[in-house]
Design an enzyme around this catalytic site. Structure first.
Site, short mmCIF file in Angstrom:
data_model
loop_
_atom_site.label_atom_id
_atom_site.label_comp_id
_atom_site.label_asym_id
_atom_site.label_seq_id
_atom_site.Cartn_x
_atom_site.Cartn_y
_atom_site.Cartn_z
CB VAL A 277 -0.93 0.04 1.23
CG1 VAL A 277 -1.70 1.34 1.28
CG2 VAL A 277 -1.90 -1.14 1.19
CG ASP A 451 3.81 -6.57 4.56
OD1 ASP A 451 2.60 -6.80 4.33
OD2 ASP A 451 4.66 -7.46 4.68
CG HIS A 452 -2.68 -3.16 4.06
ND1 HIS A 452 -3.21 -3.08 5.31
CD2 HIS A 452 -3.40 -2.28 3.31
CE1 HIS A 452 -4.20 -2.22 5.34
NE2 HIS A 452 -4.34 -1.71 4.14
NE ARG A 453 2.56 -9.90 4.49
CZ ARG A 453 3.60 -10.66 4.20
NH1 ARG A 453 3.42 -11.97 4.04
NH2 ARG A 453 4.80 -10.15 4.04
#
Length: 481
Positions: A277, A451-453
């Site tokens: 993102v 990192d959208h995690r």
């Protein structure tokens, strides 16, 4: 009773070491010695390029160079001997100089066959695999290696029924197998461990591959040719020389290797494993630019380079301190998010060999002058091509300064294993509303990919907004830091 001491090995082979973590090959860039040169323990003999960096290799022997086995520009597998040094029988000479030397010399003189010829009926046990010492190769073995293929005509091997089998490919097993077992070993396709690994990854049966290497050894090119469809074979096998020699050539092919190859693999891995993102913010950086000019005249920064990148780095470190959960990593194997209490700040650097990202270890603990010194040293080392593999490992977040190329912003791809990367765009004089009036101000854009995690939209927005707020009002370095 006189005890015999075996003489030290005269010819010492220096093998290509694993200068990084898990690297399988390296390219020889330059030799600093030639055949006949005298070398000493610790002397740098060559420079090699791995998939991570260019590294100088010291040799751990004293002696005279008797053979250089690979030329510059050759890619060599880790563990392969690249140079041979004539140690001059230092071990034997040392024994003659020590106490009891007369007895030892007498035994050696009276029984030369026992010293020079190993007993064929008692072959030495195959040595266990030894750990590679970075910069020095594997530890020297007590047994001597058989000569390379150049010496094969002078040293026939009657125990091996097939002359096409190289002695280096079947070391101790050929002397121990008999009958049907030996025939089975001879029929086994010959290939180096990295080539076998490549074949396994591509699903290629080595027995179906036509070998083109010396003495029937399967090479990497053989595996790739077997895996490629027929239409793809001509470009792979086409030699680059005619392209370069042909006047007005419309295409030029450049081998993908070294740093560029590693970068490509890392970017593909990152792009397709971590959900990216990217968010953007444009703001007035005029006050920070004024602070940069003041710091250049400060005695605390004498001898170090001060620029806007320094304050961008410091602003990011402060923002991560305020939002430590953004400084994390994803552990796929353990299915855990690893929060890190340290920041190894990566700085993307463009070099003649490709893009590399060395990092400043424990950047969060450094004062502004210390951070400036570390940043200057990192950039200078990268430009000289001397960045070590260790300097590019363990990064947590990265900054890429695309503004130096006049680029406003971008959507940077994460380095594998990192949580975020900040792109710093060009600083331009633009009309801006300042204190209720439109005035010319210095404006820039930041882009934060994460990192959208690990980092959701709210957390990523807060980190980016904090960096911009600090650079817009740099006095916040004191109040927030």
């Amino acid at each position: 009773m006189t005890t015999m001491t075996a003489p030290a090995q005269r010819f010492r082979e220096f093998r290509m070491p694993d200068v990084g973590e898990g690297l399988t090959e390296a390219e020889i860039l330059k030799w600093y010695v030639a055949v006949g040169d005298t070398v000493t323990d610790g002397q740098v003999i060559c420079e090699v390029e791995t998939a991570k960096a260019a590294v100088e290799l010291p040799i751990p022997y004293d002696g005279v160079v008797s053979e250089i086995r690979f030329g510059e520009g050759t890619t060599v597998d880790v563990g392969t001997p690249i140079i041979v040094v004539d140690a001059g029988g230092d071990g034997a000479a040392g024994s003659a100089d020590s106490g009891g030397s007369a007895g030892s010399a007498g035994v050696a003189a009276s029984e030369p066959p026992a010293v020079q010829t190993p007993a064929p009926e008692a072959p030495p046990a195959e040595p266990k695999r030894q750990a590679v010492l970075v910069g020095y190769g594997v530890a020297p073995s007590a047994t001597t290696r058989r000569p390379r293929k150049q010496a094969a005509p002078d040293v026939p091997a009657p125990d091996v029924p097939t002359a096409d089998v190289p002695t280096a490919a079947v070391p101790a097993q050929a002397a121990e197998l008999n009958g049907h077992d030996r025939a089975a070993a001879v029929d086994r396709p010959l290939a180096k461990p990295p080539v076998r690994k490549l074949a396994k990854e591509l699903g290629i049966d080595l027995a179906t591959v036509v070998p083109t290497g010396p003495n029937g050894v399967v090479t990497r090119e053989d595996i790739r040719a077997a895996a490629a469809p027929p239409a793809a074979l001509p470009p792979v096998t086409a030699a680059p020389e005619p392209l370069a020699a042909t006047a007005g050539a419309r295409e030029t092919r450049i081998p993908i290797k070294g740093v560029r190859k590693a970068t490509a693999q890392a970017m593909v891995t990152s792009a397709f494993t971590a959900p990216h993102v990217t968010e953007f913010v444009t703001f007035d950086i005029t006050r920070t630019m004024k602070l940069v000019q003041e710091l250049k005249e400060d005695r605390a920064f004498t001898g170090v380079r001060v620029g806007p990148l320094l304050l961008v780095a410091k602003a990011l470190l402060v923002a991560l301190k305020r939002h430590p959960e953004a400084n994390a990593a994803w552990d796929e194997a353990a299915q855990e998010i690893v929060h890190k209490s340290y920041v190894n700040l990566g700085i993307a650097a463009a070099t003649p060999r490709g893009l590399i990202v060395p990092n400043i270890k424990d950047a969060h603990d450094k004062t502004l002058p210390e951070l400036a010194a570390a940043l200057g040293e990192l950039v200078a080392t990268a430009r000289d091509g001397k960045t070590s593999p260790a300097a590019m490992q363990g990064g947590t977040v990265t900054i890429t300064n695309v503004g130096v190329f006049g680029v406003d912003t971008g959507t940077p791809i994460l380095n594998p294993g990192e949580s975020a990367i900040l792109a710093f765009g060009a600083i331009k004089l633009q009309p801006w509303v300042h204190k209720g009036k439109v005035k010319p101000r210095q404006v820039t854009t930041l882009a934060l990919s994460f990192d959208h995690r690990l980092v959701d939209g709210e957390l990523g927005s807060r980190v980016l907004a904090d960096v911009a707020a600090i650079l817009e009002q740099p006095k916040r370095l004191l109040t927030w830091g």
